[in-house]
Design a protein around this motif. Structure first.
Motif, mmCIF file in Angstrom:
data_model
loop_
_atom_site.group_PDB
_atom_site.id
_atom_site.type_symbol
_atom_site.label_atom_id
_atom_site.label_comp_id
_atom_site.label_asym_id
_atom_site.label_seq_id
_atom_site.Cartn_x
_atom_site.Cartn_y
_atom_site.Cartn_z
ATOM 1 N N LYS A 61 0.932 -1.211 0.026
ATOM 2 C CA LYS A 61 0.076 -0.045 -0.042
ATOM 3 C C LYS A 61 0.887 1.448 -0.120
ATOM 4 O O LYS A 61 0.662 2.159 1.080
ATOM 5 N N GLY A 88 1.261 3.977 -2.409
ATOM 6 C CA GLY A 88 0.612 5.299 -2.441
ATOM 7 C C GLY A 88 1.355 6.470 -2.314
ATOM 8 O O GLY A 88 2.495 6.569 -2.784
ATOM 9 N N TYR A 103 -2.911 3.696 -4.643
ATOM 10 C CA TYR A 103 -3.005 3.335 -3.189
ATOM 11 C C TYR A 103 -2.650 2.006 -3.153
ATOM 12 O O TYR A 103 -1.844 1.254 -2.506
#
Length: 238
Positions: free
Chosen positions: A178, A180, A225
């Protein structure tokens, strides 16, 4: 009689990666719940859309979207899970089965686990494992995660730079999840450790917009993300 609460892993993005069990339960549960953003978009629901449409119910299928705030403050998320748990429990108390859709696997960084904590002691609960983004990213990259006695370390990109650097100093193989908006921080840490040439970035694994690139070729700036960095500097020759 209480209905059963199902935590259903729907995989990383490609609907063809739904398990047969997940497809069957999604098609037969009269109530479907799923995480979504403030605008109501849900990746989990979009993955399962065909399975949801595979069967109709005379009284109509009910859906319980769970808007989850993207914030470091945990209080709004706890309130959202509390509200969702009560709505789901109301359906279970009526004897209706409820399937909660979760990207990847319900118990691997999945939002389902927070509902599990609130519901499992009150109603029968079953977990349906799903293909994780971790294995989907390795498949997209075309490289094993680790071999033989090597250690694979899974790290959230939300860790602060010092903690992340400490965790990665002696790593043989790592997955940083994740990424992001944390991309520049993570890229900087890997650069300081001399690991840029040992890492690759995978975005939207298994989806039509999937991208796989050596990390050293990715410029600075926030990434989607659902991005993961895989690092390997072990000695295994594959």
């Amino acid at each position: 009689m209480s209905g059963t609460f199902y935590g259903i892993g729907v995989g990383p993005g490609d609907p063809e990666l739904l398990t047969l069990k997940a497809q069957r339960l999604i098609a037969t549960c009269p109530v479907i719940s799923y995480p979504c953003n403030a605008e109501g978009h849900s990746l989990a629901r979009s993955i399962a859309a065909d399975a949801i449409a595979a069967r109709t119910f005379p009284e109509g299928r009910r859906e319980i979207p769970v808007p989850l705030p993207m914030s470091n403050d945990r209080a709004p998320a706890r309130e959202a899970y509390d509200r969702a748990a009560e709505a789901i429990c109301a359906e279970l108390a009526e004897g209706h089965g409820v399937g909660f859709l979760c990207e990847g696997d319900p118990f691997f960084y999945g939002s389902f686990m927070y509902l599990f904590q609130r519901i499992a002691e009150r109603h029968p609960t079953r977990i349906v494992p799903g293909i994780t983004s971790l294995t989907a990213c390795a498949a997209a990259l075309g490289r094993p995660l680790a071999a033989r006695s090597e250690v694979l370390k899974v790290l959230p990109a939300t860790l602060d730079a010092d903690r992340l650097e400490g965790e990665l100093k002696a790593v043989e193989s790592a997955a940083i999840m994740k990424v992001g908006r944390h991309f520049d921080k993570v890229r900087g840490v890997l650069g300081r450790l001399g690991l840029l040439d040992h890492a690759a970035l995978v975005e939207a694994a298994s989806r039509p917009d999937e991208q796989v690139r050596p990390l050293a070729q990715v410029p600075e700036g926030a990434r989607p993300y659902f991005s993961m960095i895989l690092v390997y500097r072990g000695a295994e020759g594959w």
